[in-house]
Design an enzyme around this catalytic site. Structure first.
Site, PDB file in Angstrom:
ATOM      1  N   CYS A   2      24.881  -9.755  32.400  1.00  0.00           N
ATOM      2  CA  CYS A   2      25.041 -10.859  31.472  1.00  0.00           C
ATOM      3  C   CYS A   2      24.085 -10.659  30.291  1.00  0.00           C
ATOM      4  CB  CYS A   2      24.754 -12.229  32.075  1.00  0.00           C
ATOM      5  SG  CYS A   2      25.697 -12.575  33.561  1.00  0.00           S
ATOM      6  N   ARG A  27      26.821  -5.723  28.441  1.00  0.00           N
ATOM      7  CA  ARG A  27      26.171  -6.196  29.669  1.00  0.00           C
ATOM      8  C   ARG A  27      27.118  -6.991  30.558  1.00  0.00           C
ATOM      9  NH1 ARG A  27      20.417  -6.173  28.890  1.00  0.00           N
ATOM     10  NH2 ARG A  27      20.195  -7.609  30.608  1.00  0.00           N
ATOM     11  N   TRP A  72      28.825 -11.432  33.231  1.00  0.00           N
ATOM     12  CA  TRP A  72      29.385 -10.550  34.249  1.00  0.00           C
ATOM     13  C   TRP A  72      29.325 -11.350  35.543  1.00  0.00           C
ATOM     14  CZ3 TRP A  72      27.629  -8.135  38.796  1.00  0.00           C
ATOM     15  CH2 TRP A  72      28.451  -7.123  39.282  1.00  0.00           C
ATOM     16  N   ASN A  98      20.788 -15.479  33.193  1.00  0.00           N
ATOM     17  CA  ASN A  98      21.101 -14.150  33.719  1.00  0.00           C
ATOM     18  C   ASN A  98      20.238 -13.962  34.953  1.00  0.00           C
ATOM     19  OD1 ASN A  98      21.729 -11.483  34.144  1.00  0.00           O
ATOM     20  ND2 ASN A  98      20.406 -10.695  32.516  1.00  0.00           N
ATOM     21  N   GLY A  99      20.848 -13.482  36.045  1.00  0.00           N
ATOM     22  CA  GLY A  99      20.100 -13.261  37.282  1.00  0.00           C
ATOM     23  C   GLY A  99      20.825 -13.906  38.440  1.00  0.00           C
ATOM     24  N   GLU A 478      29.992  13.516  39.173  1.00  0.00           N
ATOM     25  CA  GLU A 478      30.030  12.749  37.929  1.00  0.00           C
ATOM     26  C   GLU A 478      31.469  12.671  37.394  1.00  0.00           C
ATOM     27  OE1 GLU A 478      28.181  10.738  36.642  1.00  0.00           O
ATOM     28  OE2 GLU A 478      28.807  10.567  34.570  1.00  0.00           O
ATOM     29  N   LYS A 482      33.443   9.180  36.733  1.00  0.00           N
ATOM     30  CA  LYS A 482      34.036   8.834  35.427  1.00  0.00           C
ATOM     31  C   LYS A 482      35.507   8.479  35.610  1.00  0.00           C
ATOM     32  CE  LYS A 482      31.297   8.200  33.524  1.00  0.00           C
ATOM     33  NZ  LYS A 482      29.899   8.398  33.774  1.00  0.00           N
ATOM     34  N   GLU A 485      35.908   4.949  37.323  1.00  0.00           N
ATOM     35  CA  GLU A 485      35.538   3.756  36.556  1.00  0.00           C
ATOM     36  C   GLU A 485      36.439   3.527  35.353  1.00  0.00           C
ATOM     37  OE1 GLU A 485      31.493   5.647  34.530  1.00  0.00           O
ATOM     38  OE2 GLU A 485      31.565   3.522  34.928  1.00  0.00           O
ATOM     39  N   HIS A 501      36.670  20.830  56.352  1.00  0.00           N
ATOM     40  CA  HIS A 501      36.189  19.982  57.452  1.00  0.00           C
ATOM     41  C   HIS A 501      36.806  18.585  57.405  1.00  0.00           C
ATOM     42  CE1 HIS A 501      33.397  23.091  58.610  1.00  0.00           C
ATOM     43  NE2 HIS A 501      32.910  23.129  57.374  1.00  0.00           N
ATOM     44  N   LYS A 595      27.227  -2.477  31.617  1.00  0.00           N
ATOM     45  CA  LYS A 595      26.376  -1.317  31.364  1.00  0.00           C
ATOM     46  C   LYS A 595      24.971  -1.463  31.939  1.00  0.00           C
ATOM     47  CE  LYS A 595      25.602   2.256  28.121  1.00  0.00           C
ATOM     48  NZ  LYS A 595      26.332   3.203  28.967  1.00  0.00           N
TER      49      LYS A 595
HETATM   50  O1  M6R Z   1      21.203   1.931  33.499  1.00  0.00           O
HETATM   51  P1  M6R Z   1      21.287   2.867  34.650  1.00  0.00           P
HETATM   52  O2  M6R Z   1      21.353   4.277  34.237  1.00  0.00           O
HETATM   53  O3  M6R Z   1      20.194   2.643  35.651  1.00  0.00           O
HETATM   54  O4  M6R Z   1      22.640   2.515  35.371  1.00  0.00           O
HETATM   55  C1  M6R Z   1      22.960   3.069  36.608  1.00  0.00           C
HETATM   56  C2  M6R Z   1      24.433   2.960  36.868  1.00  0.00           C
HETATM   57  O5  M6R Z   1      24.830   1.619  36.916  1.00  0.00           O
HETATM   58  C3  M6R Z   1      25.239   3.678  35.785  1.00  0.00           C
HETATM   59  O6  M6R Z   1      24.863   5.010  35.694  1.00  0.00           O
HETATM   60  C4  M6R Z   1      26.736   3.624  36.084  1.00  0.00           C
HETATM   61  O7  M6R Z   1      26.998   4.379  37.213  1.00  0.00           O
HETATM   62  C5  M6R Z   1      27.492   4.136  34.862  1.00  0.00           C
HETATM   63  N1  M6R Z   1      28.136   3.042  34.199  1.00  0.00           N
HETATM   64  C6  M6R Z   1      28.525   5.117  35.165  1.00  0.00           C
HETATM   65  O8  M6R Z   1      29.173   5.555  34.023  1.00  0.00           O
END
Ligand code: M6R
Length: 600
Positions: A2, A27, A72, A98-99, A478, A482, A485, A501, A595
């Site tokens: 948020c 956020r 969020w 927020n929290g 990775e 990607k 998400e 396996h 994010k």
């Molecule tokens: O801000 P951070 O790098 O600590 O965030 C960690 C993850 O939430 C972040 O890397 C998330 O996996 C990405 N949005 C992936 O693209």
């Protein structure tokens, strides 16, 4: 998560808050809202499950005090009723939070029994009703907010607007909040990024401080009493504004920026690697102090950390292990440990909580972040900025690359003075590092022609496999992250040797299997196993579908980049984005994500 913004000024407060919220939408973007007051006492209040852009403000905006929120969702569905700001029973007070309020259920029961009408499902609503009660006896809004916060358990960043006086108060506890003064008014926001277009300095609101915003400016309260204003911090130049590019989405531009980001990191850090200069600049104890390295992070940052950890263990034979920050409550910590905590935002709650649980002695924490103003950066023993510049797309791309390269520079610098690293190997690793920007640039160019065909071919595929070996596994991981998400399709990564396996059962006619090629000839066996079952293999090795001619052809693995084939991540990012766009998804704001993940 948020985003919170608040502003007080002569007029246009709601418009300023709206502009700040637009910059905070990364956020969370489930819903948004603004509450504002004009000099004549008029109140404007709007909430929406559309984006911040759909919040209207008057063209000649008369408001002098406003608070806003972009959400969020944690507690309660994505509805207008659950959007912030939330209002007290009288309509005088509004708050945005927020929290997570851990004792919200108990407080809600008490408040309802005392006659309060709670109209949303969110935990945050208890705050505005506690404030309503506290204001009956408190001498000021700040004192009332302080008293209300004393009833809370959990984490919070809260802004409160009193529409009777036009005063705003804010407080924080385990959730970030900053205050800043600009020519057009004073601000409080979750992140300085909300106002970097207007300010060059900001101040951090520490846990349990209360600040008051009114026509006189910002006043500071510590522990419920008037307190000195903390020192201002300068907004780093690199954090001031995102770079424009050829795409209409931020993610595409951020992928494109990677060669430049890589070049600027290598140019600024590589000259300081030798003789431990960079390591010493960070004031880290000599590498011999440490018996192990522990990588701490989540999601993409954890993947980047694994690549960096590989440099310590492969080249320096210094044991390294990676811990998922949300899963390290039972970790056994030993002295002489270097913890590298990676977080592009520096505000990830899982990382901060893991950090708080570390023993006070015997551990040195290096924060590797794209936000040197963040909570993580402020708390760590040493900090290195990964210099990616602002990344707006929720999916991490250039910050991943920047974390890997920055971490590699630090690791090589630490090892440069160690007898564990032979000069010949050190020189080869330095050459590989200098070669990285060109390899990334070529990957972008070559795969730009290949990705559209892959997108058409795999548009209907329900699931994807990503394989790698050794240093390639993190890039496979990775790539799978990607794809998940952005496209909302199932994607799994596996070390290629594990295929037989179990995961091989997933492969059928046409199953897409991306193989990150680190030059290990055993990958050919895995590829044959996939193709024998009708799987469609895409071999990803930087410049094209064949093994990269740019890599040293040597049987000595120590002369290959110890961080693996970093350039392989570029086509995987490009493919995930292209398929998501093909499917009509918003690549900058994938569903359900945010994010900066400031809740555990
Ligand atoms: O801000 P951070 O790098 O600590 O965030 C960690 C993850 O939430 C972040 O890397 C998330 O996996 C990405 N949005 C992936 O693209």
């Amino acid at each position: 998560m948020c985003g919170i913004a608040a502003s007080v000024g002569r007029h246009g407060a709601a418009s300023r808050v709206k502009a700040a919220l637009e910059r905070l939408e990364y956020r969370g973007y489930d819903s948004a809202g603004i509450a504002a007051r004009s000099a004549d006492g008029g109140v404007a209040y709007a909430r929406t499950v559309g984006g911040v852009a759909s919040l209207g403000t008057a063209p000649d905006d008369p408001t002098t005090a406003a608070i806003g929120h972009t959400r969020w969702a944690t507690h309660g569905g994505v509805t207008e009723r659950n959007a912030h700001p939330l209002r007290d029973c009288t309509g005088r007070l509004f708050i945005a939070h927020n929290g997570i309020i851990e004792n919200a259920d108990i407080l809600r029961t008490e408040l309802v029994a005392a006659g309060h009408r709670l109209t949303s499902d969110v935990d945050s609503e208890v705050i505005v009703h506690l404030l309503e009660d506290a204001l009956i006896t408190a001498v000021s809004l700040a004192a009332a907010l302080f008293a209300a916060a004393e009833r809370l358990r959990g984490s919070w960043a809260v802004v409160a607007l009193d529409t009777l006086t036009g005063e705003i108060a804010a407080t924080a506890h385990g959730s970030p909040l900053i205050a800043a003064e600009a020519a057009d008014g004073v601000y409080v926001a979750s992140d300085v990024g909300a106002v970097t277009d207007r300010v060059t300095e900001f101040r951090v609101i520490d846990d349990d401080d209360v600040v008051v915003l009114d026509s006189a400016g910002i006043r500071w309260w510590g522990a419920g009493q008037s307190a000195p204003t903390p020192a201002a911090r300068t907004v780093p130049r690199s954090h001031r504004s995102p770079v424009a590019g050829r795409h209409s989405d931020h993610m595409g531009n951020e992928i494109d920026e990677q060669p430049a980001v890589a070049r600027s990191i290598v140019n600024s850090l590589a000259p300081r690697i030798a003789e431990g200069a960079l390591w010493n600049d960070l004031a880290l104890p000599p590498i011999e102090t440490f018996e192990r390295v522990v990588i701490l992070g989540c999601g993409t940052s954890l993947h980047a950390g694994r690549a960096v950890g590989g440099v310590f263990s492969k080249l320096g034979r210094l044991p390294s292990r990676a811990l998922v920050a949300s899963e390290c409550a039972d970790a056994v910590w030993e002295p002489r440990t270097l913890v590298i905590a990676l977080s592009q935002s520096g505000e990830t709650a899982d990382v901060l909580r893991a950090f708080e649980a570390l023993p006070r002695t015997g551990i040195t924490v290096l924060a590797l972040t794209n936000n040197p103003m963040s909570t993580l950066a402020r708390r760590a023993d040493a900090v290195i900025d990964c210099l990616a510049g602002p990344e707006i797309g929720v999916a991490a791309t250039k910050t991943f690359l920047a974390q890997v390269l920055t971490g590699v520079c630090v690791a090589l610098s630490g090892l440069s003075t160690s007898p564990r690293l032979a000069p010949r190997v050190f020189a080869a690793q330095q050459r590989a590092l200098h070669h990285a920007p060109a390899a990334i640039e070529r990957a972008l160019r070559v795969w730009g022609d290949i990705v559209p065909g892959l997108t058409n071919r795999f548009a209907e595929a329900p699931g994807f496999l990503f394989l790698g070996r050794g240093g390639g596994v993190v890039y496979a991981a990775e790539g799978a992250l990607k794809l998940k998400e952005l496209t909302y399709r199932w994607a799994e990564h596996q070390p290629a040797g594990e295929l037989k396996h179990g995961p091989l059962a997933l492969v059928g006619q046409g199953t897409p299997v991306f193989v990150v090629d680190d030059g290990d000839p055993r990958l050919d066996v895995s590829i044959a196993e996939v193709e024998a079952r009708g799987g469609h293999v895409v071999r990803v090795s930087g410049p094209g579908p064949q093994t990269s001619p740019s890599r040293p052809s040597t049987s000595d693995a120590l002369l290959l980049p110890a961080w693996g084939p970093l350039d392989a991540v570029v086509p995987l990012q490009m493919f995930a984005r292209a398929l998501a766009l093909h499917l009509g998804h918003n690549v900058d704001r994938p569903r359900n994500l945010a994010k900066s993940v400031t809740v555990q």
